[in-house]
Each structure stands twice: as structure tokens, then as C-alpha cells.
Design a protein around this motif. Structure first.
Motif, PDB file in Angstrom:
ATOM      1  N   ALA A 110      42.501  38.480  93.410  1.00 19.57           N
ATOM      2  CA  ALA A 110      42.737  37.043  93.908  1.00 19.57           C
ATOM      3  C   ALA A 110      41.913  37.025  95.142  1.00 19.57           C
ATOM      4  CB  ALA A 110      44.077  36.924  94.480  1.00 19.57           C
ATOM      5  N   GLN A 111      41.151  35.654  95.448  1.00 17.14           N
ATOM      6  CA  GLN A 111      40.233  35.215  96.396  1.00 17.14           C
ATOM      7  C   GLN A 111      40.260  33.829  96.358  1.00 17.14           C
ATOM      8  OE1 GLN A 111      36.092  36.170  95.883  1.00 17.14           O
ATOM      9  NE2 GLN A 111      36.093  37.486  97.816  1.00 17.14           N
ATOM     10  N   ARG A 112      40.390  33.472  97.861  1.00 18.83           N
ATOM     11  CA  ARG A 112      40.037  32.081  98.026  1.00 18.83           C
ATOM     12  C   ARG A 112      38.907  31.809  98.701  1.00 18.83           C
ATOM     13  NH1 ARG A 112      44.663  29.490 101.419  1.00 18.83           N
ATOM     14  NH2 ARG A 112      44.355  27.751 100.125  1.00 18.83           N
ATOM     15  N   ALA A 113      38.028  30.909  98.251  1.00 15.86           N
ATOM     16  CA  ALA A 113      36.645  30.787  98.812  1.00 15.86           C
ATOM     17  C   ALA A 113      36.504  29.108  98.950  1.00 15.86           C
ATOM     18  CB  ALA A 113      35.609  31.231  97.881  1.00 15.86           C
ATOM     19  N   ALA A 114      35.429  28.895  99.853  1.00 17.16           N
ATOM     20  CA  ALA A 114      34.787  27.453  99.932  1.00 17.16           C
ATOM     21  C   ALA A 114      33.570  27.392  98.860  1.00 17.16           C
ATOM     22  CB  ALA A 114      34.295  27.232 101.561  1.00 17.16           C
ATOM     23  N   VAL A 115      33.623  26.486  98.153  1.00 14.89           N
ATOM     24  CA  VAL A 115      32.503  26.183  97.256  1.00 14.89           C
ATOM     25  C   VAL A 115      31.670  25.104  97.903  1.00 14.89           C
ATOM     26  CG1 VAL A 115      31.820  25.689  95.047  1.00 14.89           C
ATOM     27  CG2 VAL A 115      33.586  27.268  95.171  1.00 14.89           C
ATOM     28  N   LYS A 116      30.385  25.296  97.925  1.00 12.75           N
ATOM     29  CA  LYS A 116      29.349  24.247  98.428  1.00 12.75           C
ATOM     30  C   LYS A 116      28.670  23.575  97.189  1.00 12.75           C
ATOM     31  CE  LYS A 116      25.271  23.429 101.268  1.00 12.75           C
ATOM     32  NZ  LYS A 116      24.415  24.244 102.412  1.00 12.75           N
ATOM     33  N   LEU A 117      28.791  22.316  96.979  1.00 12.91           N
ATOM     34  CA  LEU A 117      28.482  21.867  95.691  1.00 12.91           C
ATOM     35  C   LEU A 117      27.580  20.664  95.720  1.00 12.91           C
ATOM     36  CD1 LEU A 117      29.047  22.128  92.537  1.00 12.91           C
ATOM     37  CD2 LEU A 117      30.923  20.666  92.975  1.00 12.91           C
ATOM     38  N   VAL A 118      26.479  20.750  95.021  1.00 13.04           N
ATOM     39  CA  VAL A 118      25.583  19.762  95.058  1.00 13.04           C
ATOM     40  C   VAL A 118      25.295  19.234  93.563  1.00 13.04           C
ATOM     41  CG1 VAL A 118      22.885  18.931  95.474  1.00 13.04           C
ATOM     42  CG2 VAL A 118      24.083  20.283  96.937  1.00 13.04           C
ATOM     43  N   ARG A 119      25.769  18.103  93.409  1.00  9.68           N
ATOM     44  CA  ARG A 119      25.503  17.396  91.972  1.00  9.68           C
ATOM     45  C   ARG A 119      24.238  17.264  91.549  1.00  9.68           C
ATOM     46  NH1 ARG A 119      30.619  13.252  91.538  1.00  9.68           N
ATOM     47  NH2 ARG A 119      31.922  14.546  92.834  1.00  9.68           N
ATOM     48  N   ASP A 120      23.880  17.485  89.924  1.00  6.94           N
ATOM     49  CA  ASP A 120      22.743  16.835  89.652  1.00  6.94           C
ATOM     50  C   ASP A 120      21.491  17.268  90.486  1.00  6.94           C
ATOM     51  OD1 ASP A 120      24.278  15.794  87.691  1.00  6.94           O
ATOM     52  OD2 ASP A 120      24.269  13.814  88.875  1.00  6.94           O
ATOM     53  N   ALA A 121      21.411  18.714  90.866  1.00  4.93           N
ATOM     54  CA  ALA A 121      20.555  18.994  91.550  1.00  4.93           C
ATOM     55  C   ALA A 121      19.064  18.967  91.114  1.00  4.93           C
ATOM     56  CB  ALA A 121      20.902  20.450  92.041  1.00  4.93           C
ATOM     57  N   ASP A 122      18.256  18.193  92.026  1.00  2.17           N
ATOM     58  CA  ASP A 122      17.045  18.335  91.192  1.00  2.17           C
ATOM     59  C   ASP A 122      15.843  19.506  91.927  1.00  2.17           C
ATOM     60  OD1 ASP A 122      16.323  18.240  93.997  1.00  2.17           O
ATOM     61  OD2 ASP A 122      15.563  16.217  94.014  1.00  2.17           O
ATOM     62  N   TYR A 159      25.420  25.309  93.319  1.00  9.17           N
ATOM     63  CA  TYR A 159      26.639  25.665  94.251  1.00  9.17           C
ATOM     64  C   TYR A 159      26.509  27.012  94.782  1.00  9.17           C
ATOM     65  CZ  TYR A 159      28.140  28.956  90.493  1.00  9.17           C
ATOM     66  OH  TYR A 159      28.180  29.745  89.554  1.00  9.17           O
ATOM     67  N   LEU A 160      27.320  27.009  95.885  1.00  9.46           N
ATOM     68  CA  LEU A 160      27.218  28.402  96.623  1.00  9.46           C
ATOM     69  C   LEU A 160      28.957  28.719  96.999  1.00  9.46           C
ATOM     70  CD1 LEU A 160      24.871  28.007  99.647  1.00  9.46           C
ATOM     71  CD2 LEU A 160      24.616  29.346  97.856  1.00  9.46           C
ATOM     72  N   VAL A 161      29.092  29.825  96.734  1.00 13.39           N
ATOM     73  CA  VAL A 161      30.572  30.226  96.952  1.00 13.39           C
ATOM     74  C   VAL A 161      30.621  31.260  98.149  1.00 13.39           C
ATOM     75  CG1 VAL A 161      32.624  31.526  96.085  1.00 13.39           C
ATOM     76  CG2 VAL A 161      31.121  30.254  94.541  1.00 13.39           C
ATOM     77  N   ILE A 162      31.080  30.706  99.175  1.00 15.29           N
ATOM     78  CA  ILE A 162      31.069  31.079 100.664  1.00 15.29           C
ATOM     79  C   ILE A 162      32.691  31.644 101.257  1.00 15.29           C
ATOM     80  CG2 ILE A 162      30.463  30.559 102.990  1.00 15.29           C
ATOM     81  CD1 ILE A 162      28.543  28.596 101.695  1.00 15.29           C
ATOM     82  N   GLU A 163      32.723  32.554 101.747  1.00 12.13           N
ATOM     83  CA  GLU A 163      33.927  33.037 102.665  1.00 12.13           C
ATOM     84  C   GLU A 163      34.815  31.775 103.149  1.00 12.13           C
ATOM     85  OE1 GLU A 163      35.406  35.599 106.270  1.00 12.13           O
ATOM     86  OE2 GLU A 163      33.277  35.581 105.883  1.00 12.13           O
ATOM     87  N   TYR A 164      35.897  31.622 102.705  1.00 13.37           N
ATOM     88  CA  TYR A 164      36.902  30.575 103.097  1.00 13.37           C
ATOM     89  C   TYR A 164      37.437  30.862 104.282  1.00 13.37           C
ATOM     90  CZ  TYR A 164      40.585  27.028 103.741  1.00 13.37           C
ATOM     91  OH  TYR A 164      41.471  26.146 104.093  1.00 13.37           O
ATOM     92  N   VAL A 165      37.106  29.994 105.606  1.00 11.86           N
ATOM     93  CA  VAL A 165      37.476  30.290 106.522  1.00 11.86           C
ATOM     94  C   VAL A 165      38.827  29.123 107.271  1.00 11.86           C
ATOM     95  CG1 VAL A 165      36.979  30.615 109.163  1.00 11.86           C
ATOM     96  CG2 VAL A 165      35.374  31.305 107.374  1.00 11.86           C
ATOM     97  N   GLU A 166      39.759  29.932 107.744  1.00 10.95           N
ATOM     98  CA  GLU A 166      40.853  28.927 108.113  1.00 10.95           C
ATOM     99  C   GLU A 166      40.686  28.794 109.521  1.00 10.95           C
ATOM    100  OE1 GLU A 166      44.728  29.097 106.696  1.00 10.95           O
ATOM    101  OE2 GLU A 166      43.972  29.906 104.665  1.00 10.95           O
ATOM    102  N   GLY A 167      40.755  27.666 110.105  1.00  8.65           N
ATOM    103  CA  GLY A 167      40.516  27.546 111.630  1.00  8.65           C
ATOM    104  C   GLY A 167      40.483  26.080 112.195  1.00  8.65           C
ATOM    105  N   GLU A 168      40.047  25.906 113.489  1.00  7.86           N
ATOM    106  CA  GLU A 168      39.806  24.867 113.979  1.00  7.86           C
ATOM    107  C   GLU A 168      38.335  24.854 114.410  1.00  7.86           C
ATOM    108  OE1 GLU A 168      42.803  22.855 116.644  1.00  7.86           O
ATOM    109  OE2 GLU A 168      43.623  24.953 116.746  1.00  7.86           O
ATOM    110  N   HIS A 169      37.925  23.516 114.612  1.00 15.42           N
ATOM    111  CA  HIS A 169      36.584  23.307 115.221  1.00 15.42           C
ATOM    112  C   HIS A 169      36.686  23.918 116.503  1.00 15.42           C
ATOM    113  CE1 HIS A 169      35.656  20.117 112.144  1.00 15.42           C
ATOM    114  NE2 HIS A 169      35.570  21.343 111.623  1.00 15.42           N
TER     115      HIS A 169
END
Length: 989
Positions: A110-122, A159-169
Motif C-alpha cells: 500500500a502506498q499513497r502518492a502525488a501524481v503530476k499529470l499533463v494531458r495530451d503531452a506534446d 505523469y510523475l508519481v512523487i512522494e505524497y507529503v501532508e503538511g502546510e505551506h
């Protein structure tokens, strides 16, 4: 350049021209350039709106609803799965990207992550993603979000799958918690350390801002989104992205004007971030379109200091005046060359401010250094008279300080000239430039030392400075042996240059003692250094603390009581000062002494503090951090804090890789300790993987004594892990290699003794008990003469050998001679359970089957009830096999079968498929099934054991059981076979 790239550059160039125009003139310019091409004009209008939006490539703008994606549904136009991850909830969007919270659901862990996604990438976007992937994959730092995975899916979405970080700015966190100034600066230093690490990897972030900096609940910072970062050696740092993928409010002037982008670009963004963190506001107005505002502010320099903007969202103005005003203003200078050169230099100045030392940003200010002196020594200067006296002394010494400064400048110039000339040795100007460029750092050091020894006799002060410098550089490479002749040359030269009662001589003597392999030289150097400090009345300086630490190092293996007192004294001195490398070293040694004194529980605290102090004083740049984390992980492992130990060792490995150079010794040590920790945590297959990595990275034997020791250690750990995991043949080969190597460099020492123990372990696994007895006898003799007692594992091997030979009384005698377990109940639980299983096996061999059943069942129950149950799986399986064996001897196959089925499943999960322990459980289960008339099941499990025997071989005790089961399988063809069979001799583990 391909046509696509040329077109992109033309578009970016046009966009820069448009943005530089006044808003009312932009339409005219676009009409002129775009002409009758409406598609081109629409594209430029869209890019202009994006540039003026103020958002960077991945600003996290929260959704209004934040709703999760329903099961089975997908975001509009996007597959609900990306790689192995299911998209759950959008976290934000901006520019051309979206960020989603995702969960791994491919059936693995099991793992949670942040996925950075760019659609229809040229093609261009994909290329940018490829760059970003390479950058993120190269960055392993606790302050930088990690990259897990990257690709372009079937729909063309990158897409990039990156470590999901919980926190505040960052700024929101500081504001909500009402953080005081020091805590805000400490958070900022964490950010600087992460950026500085990236700078050492030639990576510039180029979009640093509070929105890309999260603070977790533990107060640790994570830097996000290297989405527009760029390797410095690509395109020579030329700013090709210009305004498309930056945040205007935080951008440096060179980003806005298309100038050269380098590490000082990140310094500017850090300066804006620090300004906002301290004041709660940006250093400039944000009215109007962001890009227009940003370009307008280029003409509005210089900026007012932070103290003029102090308000409710920050700290008081009086706390910002002086140092912090100067630091921020230097970071925000429009001329990149006038800023701090990189994040490390900025962080160093902030740390100097926190330590009340003069900051570089205010160099040359009249009276400033005197004020810093008074601030640092306020307690001793509390009375007015003392203050005036101190001022008089300080003013009277100005001329002397000036002379000293000029002398130091001359020395610095001489050192610089020497180094420049030295590095020309490896430049392309040489007759053989290829060979010159191939000169390694170690070779360059050796060349430099050789030149120092023969070329600078007429400049003793310069020669001494260079000897110290090169000694320190050898230390950075962990080349202790190479330091010794350098330090030996420095001591008489220091006596000549500085005098026999100087602190400088004391420091050189301590440096020599720290690396000398000669005990007499070490002790005489320490005695002389101590006498000098005594005569100077120095009782509580950093140098006195270093003396105590070096003395403690010399006593670690010979006089634990003295070592404990000396480390305590050093810690007491250094605790009164700001966090420093010296304090971290003293705490590390204090923990080491506790561990060597078999007080592992008492070692954890100092070692954890050593890590914390090192991070506070030098961030992640401290080359000793890997060692501190490694020793902490080892102490945590031996006190049964297995999860914490693994986390510490992951940090140790990451730190070792961060300082990867010609010397991988720290990495090998960290990986071998990880293997030992995983064995303690009952994860033999993972331990074997770590051990094999360490063996592969271990230095070859022709690199000196330290390399031979480390290679022997790595081979021994690989042997131990292979034996536990179930690969006895590999265990034997590695153990034999370790013994052969140890006989060369340590024929009568502990390395050979321990290697022989590993060899005996592998031999017992293969049933070569006579060879194992000889190896154990030699190991015992060597270790006894070396002042070390054989390990408990050796005693257990002797018991195993005696039981295999039918010498039950001898095995019982060996068991009775085991020393009492020490340590707290939790730490000694695993060892206590193992001993109880051995005693149950002895009872079984003595015919006391009821006692054996009771004891084995009790071991299983205690292990399962313990908080350490996840780390006792092999003990539980061994206890179940032992109880089942005893029950089979009593004819209770029905109760034995479920015990054996559970044990077999557990051993399949724990060990390699060819492990003899799997064969043992399979054979016992087959026996129970034959007894219950389950012939098909029995033959299936017998086939498992046969396959293992064919691939890996089995020890005699398992071969006998295998032969018995073959006879039993044949005998089941006759009606009375089961009733007439004689039970085999029970020999469980």
C-alpha cells in the motif's frame, strides 16, 4: 536544431517581447507578427494569459469541492488509473499540469502518492518531463520529495508519481503556529539544506516559493516540484524557458530578462521566501497582472529592508534590524554575482546570526565585530566597567588584528596560488590532456602532498597551512592512513612556527593522535597536548573537548570507564555552545561507548542527539551523518526498535550515496549494517539483498588494510545472510573468501576469528559438521587470545553439531554453559525464545516429548502475544515445527498437521525457495498426511522437499528424514505399512 525546437524558441522569444511591452501596445505587436494566422494569434493570446496568471508550472491551487473520484469513475478525460496508481482526489492545478492524490492498488504494498499529470503531452512537454524525471531520480534527500515512477500513458498523458507529503505551506505553518524568530529561521535552514544538496548535484530548482515548501506535523520541511529545474551543465545555464514556467513574484531578475540562470537564482527566491517568512508579506507590491508587476519592479531597486515591512504575520521589526536585514538584502540583490553564491553560503550566514557571530553580509561595518563579541560574551561583560574594559581591549587590538588579517591574507593568497598550480596539473594544458583529466581526486591529493614536502621549506607558515588543509581533505575522503605522514610532518613544523606552548601545536598534536595507528605515538601526542592546555589554563574550550574526544576514541576498546568519563566531559563542554560538528562527534562517541559496553538502550539517546545536532549545525552536508545514522540504526536494532532502525539505516544509505565519490566505504558499512538489522528483524531475504549490494560495492583487497577489513566484513555478512535465507552454497563460498582474506591481513585477530564462525555456520547448514567443529575450535582460540568471547551463535552451532552426532549429554552441557542474558526484557526476548526452543529440542532428544510439546507451544504463544510478533515469524514457525515433531512421535498427526501447514506457509514467505527449512517443514507435513491417509497431499509435499534436495542439497539430518519419507511413500502400497512403520528419530531445528 529540429524544426519543433526552433518553433518553440521563436514562440518564447515573441512572448518575451510582448511581455516587455506596455499592455496597450501588445495587441498591435501581435497583429504585426501573427498576421493572418488566427491559430498562431490564439496560441499567443493563451500563452500570454498563462504567463500573466502568476501561476508556475505546478502551483497547487485547491479545488473548490475537493471531492474524491468515485470508485469505477474517472476524472473527465483522464483514465482513472495511472500506472499502478488509482487517482483519488485532485490536489491542485496550474499552468499545464494537474496534481492528484493517488493510491497504489496493483496488489503490491500500500502506498499513497502525488501524481503530476499533463494531458495530451506534446514532444516538447515529454522532453521536459524526461529532464524532470532525471533530475528527481538523482535527488535523494530527506528534505526533497522523492520520485517513485514516471512515464507517458497510452492516452499520451505524461505523469510523475512523487512522494505524497501532508503538511502546510511554509508561511502558513509559521503564521498558524505563531512561530518565534529562531524557529522560523530553523525551518528556513532546512529549506536551504535541501536546496544546497540539489546545488551539489548541479541542479537549480528555479521555482522556490512557500507554496512549494511543505512543513509536516513533525516540523520537518519537504521541498516540492523540481518541475522547471534544470541541470547546470545543460545549455550552459541559458534560460530557455523564460517566463513560461516560473512564478513572477519570486523570480530573479535574470529569469525575467532571459539572463543566465544559476545557483544564485535560487538564492534570490530563497531571499524572497525568507522575507515573506519573517514579515508575512512580499518585498514588493502585487497589484496588477503578476508578470507586468514583476517586470516593473526591476526598475524599483533597491528594496527596503524586511524590518520596514514587519507586521502581524511576521516577527517584530527590532528582531530583523541589522543582521537579518543585511542577509535578506544581499540575497535579493539584482546583480546575481553580488548575491550569496549558493544556498549553502546563505544558510551559513543565517547560522552565524543565530550563533551571534559576525555575518558575511555585514562585512566591513564599523564597530560591528565588536558588537558581535559583546553579544556572544554578554554574561562575562555584564557590568558597565567590564564593557568599557572590553571595548578598550578590543579597540587597542585593532592594529594587531589588522596585521594578523594582512598576514592571513598573504597566507591565503599563497595557499590559493599553490592549489591553482596543482590543479593545472590535471588541466587540458598538459602534454597528455586525456591522462591529466583522468587524474583522480585521491591522486591529486597525493601529488599535492609530495610537492608540499619538497617545495615549501622556505615558507614554513604556508607549508603548515597546506599540510593541515591536505590532512583535512584526506579526512574528507575517509583516508585515515594517508593522513598520518601529513600530520606527522605538521607537528614539528607547528612547534617551530607557533612555539611549544601554543594552542596551534596542541591542535596539531590532537589531529595526529586522532589518526595515528601507533598507540605510543597517540598517547604521547595526547599527553603533550593536554599539558599545553593545562599550562594555558584551558579547561573548557572546544580544543579541550576535542582532546577529550580523541582520548575517548583511544580508550573505546581498552578502557570503557575512562572513555565514558571523557565523552561525558566533552559533551558537557560543548553543550554550552551552539550546535556543532564537535558536539555531534562527542555524542556519537558517547553512544558508541555505551554500545560497546553492552548498554545498547543507553546508546540510542546520544546517537539520536548526534544526528539531530549534526543536522542543526551543518544540515545534510555533514559527511559524518551516514555514520551517525548507521550507528543509531544498529543500536535501535539491538534494542528491538526494528522499524526505527530500518528508517535510520535508510537515511544512512541515502547520506552515503549523497557523498558518493571515490570512497564508498560509508555506503558499504551502511548496507552491511542494514543487512544485520534486517536479520534481527526476521527478514532474511531482504537482508540477503542488502548484503549482496554491500558485497558488490565493497572495495577490492588491493586498496590497503581498511579496504581488506571492510571487504572481509561484507563477505561475512553476505555469508551470514545467505545461510539464514537458505542458500548454504553461497554462504560457504563467501565465508571461505572472507577467511582467506582475513588470514592475509589479520592471521591472529578478530577478523579471522569472526570469519571462521561464519564459515562454521555455512558448513553446519550443509551437514559438514566435522569441518564446522574444526573452524569453531580455531575461532574460539583466536578470539580468546584477542580478548573477545565467541558469540552465542557459536555456542548454538556446537549444540547443533552435538545433537546431529547423537551426543545429547554434550549438547545439554553446552546449553548449561550459556551465560545469562542481559538487557531489558524486550531486547532479550528473541534470544530468550531461541534458547527455550533449543531446550525443547534437547528435551525431545532425551525422550521428554510432553515437556517438549509444552515448552514449544509456550514459545509460540509468548512470541505471538509480544509486541515484537511481526519480527518473530521464524521463531513462531520453528516452535510450531518442533511441537508438531513431538506430537508425531506421540502419534498425534491430526494436531500436528495444522501446525506444520502454518509453519510451511511462514517459511515460504521468509526464505528462498531452495531453503532446507522449507524442505524440513514439507517433509514433516508429508509425514503427518501419510499418517492421516492423505496420500496425494503427502506426495505433493514430498515432491517439494525432493526438488529442494535436487537443487541445493540437504544436511544429513534432513537427508535422513527425506529417505524415511521415500520409504513411507513406497510402503503405503501395502495394507499394513502405516501400522508397521517405525517413527524416525526426531531432529527438528
Amino acid at each position: 536544431m529540429d524544426p519543433t525546437s526552433r518553433k518553440l524558441e521563436a514562440i518564447e522569444a515573441l512572448l518575451a517581447r510582448v511581455l516587455a511591452c506596455a499592455p496597450e501596445q501588445r495587441a498591435v505587436l501581435l497583429d504585426q507578427v501573427c498576421g493572418t494566422d488566427p491559430a498562431y494569434r490564439q496560441r499567443m493570446d493563451r500563452l500570454l494569459r498563462l504567463a500573466e496568471s502568476g501561476e508556475g508550472f505546478l502551483d497547487r491551487t485547491p479545488l473548490r469541492d475537493g471531492a474524491e473520484v468515485p470508485a469505477g469513475a474517472a476524472p473527465p478525460g483522464v483514465a482513472r488509473r495511472v500506472g499502478a496508481y488509482r487517482l483519488v482526489r485532485k490536489l491542485g492545478s496550474g499552468g499545464s499540469a494537474e496534481v492528484w492524490l493517488a493510491e497504489r492498488d496493483d496488489g503490491g504494498f500500500a502506498q499513497r502518492a502525488a501524481v503530476k499529470l499533463v494531458r495530451d503531452a506534446d514532444a516538447a512537454t515529454r522532453a521536459r518531463f524526461a529532464i524532470e524525471c532525471g533530475i528527481l531520480a538523482s535527488l535523494e534527500h530527506p528534505g526533497i520529495a522523492r520520485l517513485y515512477e514516471a512515464d507517458v500513458d497510452a492516452r499520451g498523458s505524461a505523469y510523475l508519481v512523487i512522494e505524497y507529503v501532508e503538511g502546510e505551506h511554509l508561511t502558513a505553518y509559521a503564521r498558524r503556529h505563531g512561530l518565534p524568530l529562531r524557529e522560523r529561521l530553523e525551518l528556513f535552514l532546512q529549506v536551504c539544506d535541501a536546496v544546497a544538496y540539489a546545488h551539489t548535484r548541479l541542479v537549480v530548482h528555479r521555482d522556490i516559493k512557500p507554496a512549494n515548501i511543505l512543513v509536516g506535523a513533525d516540523g520537518r520541511v519537504k521541498l516540492l516540484d523540481f518541475g522547471i529545474a534544470k541541470l547546470l551543465d545543460q545549455d550552459g545555464g541559458r534560460n530557455t524557458t523564460q517566463t513560461l514556467h516560473l512564478s513572477p513574484a519570486y523570480a530573479a531578475p535574470e529569469q525575467l530578462t532571459g539572463g543566465h540562470v544559476g545557483t544564485s537564482t535560487d538564492v534570490h527566491a530563497l531571499g524572497v521566501t525568507l522575507f515573506e517568512l519573517l514579515t508575512g508579506t512580499l518585498p514588493w507590491s502585487v497589484e496588477g497582472a503578476p508578470m507586468t508587476t514583476a517586470l516593473r519592479r526591476l526598475a524599483e531597486r533597491p528594496l527596503p529592508p524586511p524590518s520596514r515591512h514587519a507586521g502581524a504575520g511576521g516577527v517584530a521589526a527590532r528582531a530583523l534590524r541589522g543582521d537579518l536585514d543585511a542577509i535578506v538584502r544581499r540575497a535579493l540583490r539584482s546583480d546575481a554575482a553580488a548575491r550569496y553564491p549558493d544556498a549553502r553560503a546563505l544558510a551559513d550566514d543565517v547560522r552565524r546570526h543565530l550563533a551571534h557571530e559576525p555575518v558575511a553580509a555585514r562585512a566591513g561595518a564599523t564597530g560591528y565585530h565588536l558588537r558581535r563579541f559583546v553579544r556572544r560574551h554578554w554574561l562575562g561583560l555584564a557590568s558597565a566597567g567590564a564593557v568599557f574594559a572590553a571595548m578598550a581591549i578590543a579597540l587597542g587590538g585593532i592594529a594587531w588584528q589588522a596585521d594578523k588579517a594582512r598576514a592571513e591574507a598573504r597566507s591565503s593568497a599563497a595557499v590559493q596560488a599553490f592549489l591553482v598550480d596543482l590543479f593545472r596539473h590535471s588541466s587540458s594544458r598538459q602534454a597528455d590532456p586525456v591522462k591529466a583529466r583522468a587524474t583522480t581526486a585521491r591522486e591529486l591529493l597525493d601529488i599535492g602532498v609530495e610537492r608540499i614536502q619538497h617545495e615549501l621549506d622556505d615558507a614554513p607558515a604556508h607549508k603548515l597551512a597546506l599540510l593541515r588543509l591536505f590532512g583535512d581533505l584526506y579526512g574528507e575522503f575517509a583516508l585515515s592512513a594517508a593522513q598520518v605522514p601529513v600530520r606527522r610532518t605538521a607537528v614539528p613544523l607547528s612547534r617551530r612556527v607557533n612555539g611549544g606552548d601554543s594552542r596551534e601545536l596542541a591542535a596539531d598534536l590532537i589531529a595526529l593522535a586522532d589518526v595515528s595507528p601507533d598507540d605510543a605515538e597517540q598517547q604521547s601526542s595526547l599527553a603533550e597536548a593536554g599539558a599545553i592546555l593545562d599550562r594555558l589554563g584551558d579547561r573548557d574550550s572546544v580544543l579541550r573537548a576535542k582532546l577529550l574526544v580523541t582520548r575517548a576514541s583511544s580508550h573505546v576498546t581498552t578502557d570503557m570507564a575512562s572513555a565514558a568519563n571523557e565523552t561525558a566531559g566533552a559533551v558537557a563542554i560543548l553543550e554550552r555552545m551552539p550546535p556543532s560538528d564537535d558536539l555531534a562527534q562527542a555524542l556519537y562517541l558517547q553512544g558508541l561507548v555505551a554500545g560497546y559496553s553492552a548498554r545498547m538502550a543507553q546508546a540510542v539517546g546520544p546517537l539520536q542527539r548526534a544526528v539531530d545536532v549534526a543536522l542543526a549545525s551543518d544540515g545534510a552536508h555533514n559527511p559524518m551523518l551516514s555514520t551517525y545514522y548507521r550507528q543509531l540504526g544498529e543500536a535501535q536494532s539491538y534494542t528491538s526498535r526494528h522499524d526505527a532502525a530500518r528508517a535510520s539505516l535508510e537515511h544512512a544509505i541515502a547520506q552515503a550515496r549523497a557523498f558518493h565519490d571515490e570512497n564508498d566505504y560509508d555506503l558499504v558499512r551502511a548496507q552491511t549494517t542494514m543487512a544485520a538489522t534486517l536479520l534481527n528483524a526476521d527478514r532474511p531475504r531482504e537482508a540477503l539483498e542488502a548484503a549482496l549490494q554491500a558485497k558488490a560495492a565493497a572495495p577490492t583487497a588491493d586498496h590497503g588494510i581498511e579496504a581488506m577489513q571492510l571487504r572481509t566484513y561484507a563477505l561475512g555478512m553476505a555469508s551470514r545472510a545467505a545461510a539464514r535465507a537458505g542458500d548454504a552454497a553461497s554462504a560457504l563460498a563467501d565465508a571461505e573468501a572472507a577467511v582467506a582474506l582475513a588470514r592475509d591481513f589479520d592471521p591472529t585477530g578478530a577478523f579471522l576469528g569472526i570469519s571462521l564462525q561464519r564459515l562454521a555456520d555455512a558448513q553446519v547448514e550443509l551437514g559438514r559438521d566435522a569441518d564446522a567443529e574444526r573452524a569453531l575450535a580455531e575461532a574460539t582460540d583466536i578470539l580468546t587470545h584477542a580478548g573477545r568471547r565467541p558469540s552465542e551463535a557459536s555456542a548454538m552451532l556446537r549444540i547443533r553439531i552435538a545433537l546431529d552426532a547423537g551426543r545429547v549429554a554434550g549438547a545439554r552441557e553446552q546449553f548449561a554453559s550459556l551465560p545469562a542474558l542481559d538487557g531489558d526484557a524486550l531486547s532479550s526476548l528473541a534470544a530468550a525464545l531461541r534458547r527455550d526452543l533449543v531446550e525443547a529440542e534437547l528435551e525431545l532428544a532425551e525422550g521428554l516429548t510432553v515437556r517438549a510439546i509444552t515448552r514449544a507451544a509456550d514459545v509460540v504463544a509468548r512470541a505471538r502475544a509480544s509486541e515484537l510478533a511481526p519480527f518473530l515469524r521464524s521463531t513462531i514457525a520453528d516452535g510450531a515445527v518442533l511441537e508438531a515433531r513431538a506430537r508425531l512421535l506421540r502419534g498425534d498427526a491430526a494436531r500436528a498437521r495444522p501446525l506444520l501447514a502454518d509453519a510451511l506457509a511462514a517459511r515460504h514467505a521468509l526464505y528462498l525457495p531452495t531453503s532446507p527449512r522449507i524442505a524440513e517443514a514439507a517433509l514433516a507435513l508429508a509425514e503427518a498426511e501419510f499418517a492421516l491417509g492423505l496420500g496425494a497431499d503427502a506426495r505433493s509435499h514430498l515432491d517439494q522437499a525432493e526438488a529442494i534436495a535436487a537443487q541445493a542439497g540437504l544436511a544429513a539430518r534432513w537427508v535422513a528424514a527425506l529417505q524415511h519419507m521415500r520409504r513411507l511413500a513406497t510402503a503405503t502400497a501395502t495394507p499394513h505399512a502405516l501400522a508397521e512403520r517405525a517413527p524416525p528419530r526426531a531432529k527438528p531445528l
